[in-house]
Write an enzyme that holds these catalytic residues in place. Structure first.
Site, PDB file in Angstrom:
ATOM      1  N   PRO A 299      49.619  34.715 -11.243  1.00 42.86           N
ATOM      2  CA  PRO A 299      49.700  33.714 -10.172  1.00 42.86           C
ATOM      3  C   PRO A 299      48.403  32.912 -10.027  1.00 42.86           C
ATOM      4  O   PRO A 299      48.400  31.832  -9.438  1.00 42.86           O
ATOM      5  CB  PRO A 299      49.962  34.550  -8.918  1.00 42.86           C
ATOM      6  CG  PRO A 299      50.520  35.848  -9.411  1.00 42.86           C
ATOM      7  CD  PRO A 299      49.858  36.079 -10.734  1.00 42.86           C
TER       8      PRO A 299
ATOM      9  N   GLU B   7      50.681  44.892  -8.398  1.00 42.17           N
ATOM     10  CA  GLU B   7      49.962  43.926  -7.555  1.00 42.17           C
ATOM     11  C   GLU B   7      48.954  43.077  -8.313  1.00 42.17           C
ATOM     12  O   GLU B   7      48.502  42.044  -7.824  1.00 42.17           O
ATOM     13  CB  GLU B   7      49.243  44.661  -6.415  1.00 42.17           C
ATOM     14  CG  GLU B   7      50.152  44.997  -5.247  1.00 42.17           C
ATOM     15  CD  GLU B   7      50.912  43.785  -4.709  1.00 42.17           C
ATOM     16  OE1 GLU B   7      50.262  42.897  -4.146  1.00 42.17           O
ATOM     17  OE2 GLU B   7      52.140  43.742  -4.855  1.00 42.17           O
TER      18      GLU B   7
ATOM     19  N   ASP C 119      62.776  13.413 -25.929  1.00 42.46           N
ATOM     20  CA  ASP C 119      61.873  12.290 -25.699  1.00 42.46           C
ATOM     21  C   ASP C 119      62.084  11.692 -24.317  1.00 42.46           C
ATOM     22  O   ASP C 119      61.130  11.443 -23.602  1.00 42.46           O
ATOM     23  CB  ASP C 119      62.092  11.200 -26.747  1.00 42.46           C
ATOM     24  CG  ASP C 119      61.706  11.700 -28.124  1.00 42.46           C
ATOM     25  OD1 ASP C 119      62.183  11.144 -29.108  1.00 42.46           O
ATOM     26  OD2 ASP C 119      60.926  12.661 -28.180  1.00 42.46           O
TER      27      ASP C 119
HETATM   28  C1  9D3 Z   1      49.594  39.683  -2.661  1.00 43.85           C
HETATM   29  C2  9D3 Z   1      49.116  38.787  -3.719  1.00 43.85           C
HETATM   30  N1  9D3 Z   1      50.105  38.550  -4.777  1.00 43.85           N
HETATM   31  C3  9D3 Z   1      49.659  37.347  -5.513  1.00 43.85           C
HETATM   32  C4  9D3 Z   1      50.398  36.130  -5.083  1.00 43.85           C
HETATM   33  C5  9D3 Z   1      50.149  39.697  -5.683  1.00 43.85           C
HETATM   34  C6  9D3 Z   1      51.050  39.517  -6.846  1.00 43.85           C
HETATM   35  C7  9D3 Z   1      52.369  39.168  -6.680  1.00 43.85           C
HETATM   36  C8  9D3 Z   1      53.221  39.028  -7.774  1.00 43.85           C
HETATM   37  C9  9D3 Z   1      50.567  39.698  -8.134  1.00 43.85           C
HETATM   38  C10 9D3 Z   1      51.426  39.564  -9.228  1.00 43.85           C
HETATM   39  C11 9D3 Z   1      52.735  39.250  -9.046  1.00 43.85           C
HETATM   40  C12 9D3 Z   1      53.644  39.127 -10.203  1.00 43.85           C
HETATM   41  N2  9D3 Z   1      53.711  37.731 -10.712  1.00 43.85           N
HETATM   42  C13 9D3 Z   1      53.185  37.383 -11.860  1.00 43.85           C
HETATM   43  O1  9D3 Z   1      52.635  38.210 -12.562  1.00 43.85           O
HETATM   44  C14 9D3 Z   1      53.247  35.991 -12.284  1.00 43.85           C
HETATM   45  C15 9D3 Z   1      53.715  34.815 -11.619  1.00 43.85           C
HETATM   46  C16 9D3 Z   1      54.291  34.607 -10.329  1.00 43.85           C
HETATM   47  O2  9D3 Z   1      54.506  35.502  -9.507  1.00 43.85           O
HETATM   48  N3  9D3 Z   1      54.634  33.308 -10.005  1.00 43.85           N
HETATM   49  C17 9D3 Z   1      54.458  32.250 -10.830  1.00 43.85           C
HETATM   50  N4  9D3 Z   1      53.912  32.412 -12.035  1.00 43.85           N
HETATM   51  C18 9D3 Z   1      53.550  33.693 -12.405  1.00 43.85           C
HETATM   52  S1  9D3 Z   1      52.872  34.065 -13.883  1.00 43.85           S
HETATM   53  C19 9D3 Z   1      52.764  35.658 -13.536  1.00 43.85           C
END
Ligand code: 9D3
Length: 223
Positions: A86, A113, A166
Site C-alpha cells: 500500500p 499487516e 491504442d
Molecule cells: C493498517 C495499515 N494497513 C495499511 C493500509 C495495513 C495493511 C493493510 C493491507 C497492510 C497490507 C495490506 C495488504 N495489501 C497489500 O499488500 C497491497 C495493496 C492494497 O491493499 N491496496 C492496493 N494496492 C496494494 S499492493 C499490496
C-alpha cells in the site's frame, strides 16, 4: 518475459495463470509465469513466515529471512524485484508499459499487516500499489500487474485486440459497443451502427467516446 510471483498463496496465482489470455501467452512461449511458494524457504516445522511486531501492536509482520533466501535463489542479474504494498507508487497504464520492457520480473506479495521494513529498504528495486483501497494481501495486485503487463507483449493479443489497446491508452474512454439483436425489450442499438456508412460510424464512435469521457472522466481530458 519471465514473471515470478513470490507469495504464500501460489495456488491463487496458478488458477489465474491457467485461463484465457495468460494461458495463451505461455503456450505461445511469449511469457513464462511462475507462482513460487515463500514457505519453501522456511526451516521450522510450522513453516513460519511471520512474527509479532517489535514495539507491540496488533497483527503480524512478515519476516525478512525467508524473503531474502527466496530472492537470493530466484534472482538473476536481469531481475527487477517489485514489492506490492500500500506504500508503493500507484500503478497505471504507463507503469505497465515501462515494466513490459523488462525481461525478468519478481513480484513479491505482502500478507498480514505488513513486511519488515528492511525488505523494502534493501532487497527490492521498486514498490508499487494498485490504488487507494485496502486489500487483504498483495497477491491480487501482483496478478493485476501480471495481466496488464502480459497483454502488452507483442503477439499476445490478436491484431483486432491490439488496435483497441491504442485507443485505450490515448487517454479517452472507449465508445459504447452493441451486438445483435438490434432491439431488445424495446432498447434499441443506435441506427447509425446498423447502416454501412463507415465514415458516419467512425464519427459517431468518436463523438460517443468524447461524450462518455466528458461525463464520467473529465479528469482524463485535462491532465
Ligand atoms: C493498517 C495499515 N494497513 C495499511 C493500509 C495495513 C495493511 C493493510 C493491507 C497492510 C497490507 C495490506 C495488504 N495489501 C497489500 O499488500 C497491497 C495493496 C492494497 O491493499 N491496496 C492496493 N494496492 C496494494 S499492493 C499490496
Amino acid at each position: 518475459m519471465k514473471i515470478q510471483i513470490l507469495t504464500i498463496f501460489p495456488d491463487v496465482c496458478k488458477s489465474v495463470f491457467s485461463e484465457s489470455i495468460l494461458m495463451r501467452a505461455q503456450e505461445k512461449n511469449l511469457a513464462s509465469l511462475e507462482a513460487v511458494d515463500l514457505r519453501k524457504w522456511t526451516k521450522d516445522r510450522h513453516r513460519t513466515v511471520d512474527d509479532a511486531p517489535y514495539g507491540g501492536g496488533p497483527g503480524m509482520v512478515m519476516k525478512i529471512e525467508p524473503i531474502d533466501l527466496a530472492l537470493s535463489e530466484m534472482r538473476s542479474p536481469a531481475s527487477k524485484v517489485i514489492l506490492l504494498s500500500p506504500q508503493g507508487r500507484q500503478f497505471s497504464d504507463s507503469t505497465a508499459r515501462e515494466l513490459a520492457r523488462e525481461t525478468d520480473l519478481i513480484l513479491l506479495c505482502g500478507h498480514y499487516e505488513g513486511i519488515d521494513q528492511r525488505v523494502a529498504d534493501h532487497l527490492v528495486d521498486d514498490e508499487i500499489s494498485i490504488g487507494d483501497y485496502v486489500l487483504t494481501s498483495g497477491v491480487l495486485p501482483a496478478l493485476v500487474l501480471t495481466d496488464a503487463i502480459v497483454r502488452l507483449i507483442p503477439g499476445v493479443l490478436g491484431d483486432e485486440e491490439s488496435a483497441q489497446q491504442d485507443s485505450f491508452s490515448a487517454g479517452i474512454l472507449d465508445h459504447p459497443h452493441y451486438t445483435r439483436p438490434s432491439e431488445y425489450k424495446g432498447w434499441k442499438a443506435p441506427d447509425v451502427l446498423l447502416g454501412g456508412n463507415h465514415a458516419a460510424i467512425a464519427n459517431w464512435r468518436r463523438e460517443a467516446a468524447l461524450d462518455a469521457t466528458k461525463k464520467r472522466r473529465p479528469d482524463l481530458l485535462r491532465p
